[in-house]
Design a protein around this motif. Structure first.
Motif, PDB file in Angstrom:
ATOM      1  N   UNK A 104       8.873  25.833  29.798  1.00 29.56           N
ATOM      2  CA  UNK A 104       9.139  26.848  30.811  1.00 29.56           C
ATOM      3  C   UNK A 104       9.702  28.147  30.229  1.00 29.56           C
ATOM      4  N   UNK A 105      10.461  28.017  29.155  1.00 25.84           N
ATOM      5  CA  UNK A 105      11.237  29.189  28.740  1.00 25.84           C
ATOM      6  C   UNK A 105      10.880  29.789  27.380  1.00 25.84           C
ATOM      7  N   UNK A 106       9.990  29.152  26.620  1.00 25.76           N
ATOM      8  CA  UNK A 106       9.791  29.659  25.255  1.00 25.76           C
ATOM      9  C   UNK A 106       8.614  30.629  25.123  1.00 25.76           C
ATOM     10  N   UNK A 107       8.836  31.675  24.348  1.00 26.40           N
ATOM     11  CA  UNK A 107       7.775  32.626  23.959  1.00 26.40           C
ATOM     12  C   UNK A 107       7.711  32.589  22.433  1.00 26.40           C
ATOM     13  N   UNK A 108       6.507  32.522  21.891  1.00 26.37           N
ATOM     14  CA  UNK A 108       6.384  32.373  20.438  1.00 26.37           C
ATOM     15  C   UNK A 108       5.687  33.560  19.787  1.00 26.37           C
ATOM     16  N   UNK A 109       6.050  33.816  18.543  1.00 24.05           N
ATOM     17  CA  UNK A 109       5.324  34.792  17.730  1.00 24.05           C
ATOM     18  C   UNK A 109       4.308  34.076  16.864  1.00 24.05           C
TER      19      UNK A 109
END
Ligand code: 76R
Length: 283
Positions: free
Chosen positions: A259-264
């Protein structure tokens, strides 16, 4: 002649930038300009490799400093370094030296990441552990020798754990996975508007999954809010790529990541001895 590295590792002309606690961490990724390299004669090539080798040894001999080197598994980059050292002045000086170590224009930076080691906000507190685990689960009575002994064990475990978070020693395991990540801040999925209690509860689920990889995955979570594009650098070390893929996949189902993670971007590197690394990179 004065030793150039000695003056770099304690630059006398600068104000030191050692964090109140923890170390600076630089992840550096380079592509090799083989056109430029092919202009070098054999002796120049040999000397360039000697220069890099000596620099690596001198960086590794610097107090409280670690330098990992890796061949990158895909053409996103050729060569990667993970540098851990207290003073940002030293990290900066070493980074410039590494970039130039094979000669001008040979190592072209393609990605980099600055972060610092940090303690966790979610480490269980003494009070919570005493109330929930020692009294609640184990039925110990406050003030008894058993209770005090169990609390002492908890203190020792947390001290050990906190020391590792702030001052980790990274093993020479062959696989290194690096990616930056942030926690989402959009609409109903805003990590930063959750209460500490809610975040603590969610992080317990994350840590529960993480602990099942104990001994197979070593995680180094470094904070980068205000320092780089994302909020954390995630560095995972493993003995094979199977474990990396397994943990990252399994974490995706956990609410903290789902729900909360954004990745590079993801980088996979292999730690290799220097001579093998040079051959691998066709240098
Ligand atoms: O450090 C600890 O062991 C305590 C519990 C713990 C914390 C506080 C923990 C355990 N992590 C913590 C914090 Mn983690 N971790 C990630 C990723 O790909 C993804 O979905 C996420 C990337 C992985 C794979 C991973 C693995 N962790 C964090 C934080 C900071 C969050 C904050 O402060 O808000 C991030 C960004 C993060 C991300 N985690 C573990 C693991 C593993 C393997 C463990 C168990 C470590 C062990 O006990 O051996």
């Amino acid at each position: 002649m004065s030793d150039p590295i000695a003056s770099i590792s304690s630059p006398p002309e600068t104000v030191s930038l050692v964090p109140k606690e923890g170390w600076h961490v630089l992840h550096l990724f380079y592509q090799i300009d083989h056109t430029q390299w092919s202009c070098y004669g054999d002796e120049e090539k040999r000397q360039a490799k000697v220069d890099l080798t000596e620099l690596v040894h001198e960086i590794r001999a610097t107090a409280d400093t670690q330098l990992l080197m890796m061949a990158i598994a895909s053409p996103k980059a050729d060569l990667g370094f993970v540098l851990l050292t207290p003073d940002l002045q030293t990290a900066n000086a070493f980074e410039k030296q590494l970039t130039l170590s094979l000669g001008p224009d040979i190592l072209n930076p393609v990605y980099s990441y600055l972060s610092v080691t940090e303690r966790s906000e979610y480490t269980p507190t003494r009070e919570a552990h005493a109330a929930d685990v020692l009294i609640g689960e184990k039925g110990l009575v406050e003030g008894t020798p058993e209770f005090e002994a169990a609390l002492g064990e908890f203190d020792a475990r947390i001290a050990h754990y906190t020391k590792f978070r702030l001052y980790p020693t990274l093993p020479d395991w062959p696989v290194i996975c690096f990616y930056p990540m942030s926690k989402r801040r959009s609409g109903a999925d805003n990590w930063y508007s959750l209460s500490l209690q809610e975040r603590r509860h969610l992080m317990e689920g994350h840590a529960r999954i993480g602990r099942t990889y104990s001994g197979r995955i070593l995680q180094m979570i470094t904070g980068s809010s205000g320092l780089d594009e994302y909020e954390w650098g995630v560095t995972l070390l493993a003995r094979d790529t199977f474990e990396i893929k397994a943990i990252v996949y399994e974490m995706r189902y956990d609410e903290v990541s789902a729900r909360y993670a954004e990745f590079g971007d993801f980088y996979i590197g292999m730690q290799l001895p220097l001579d093998v690394l040079f051959r691998r990179l066709c240098l």
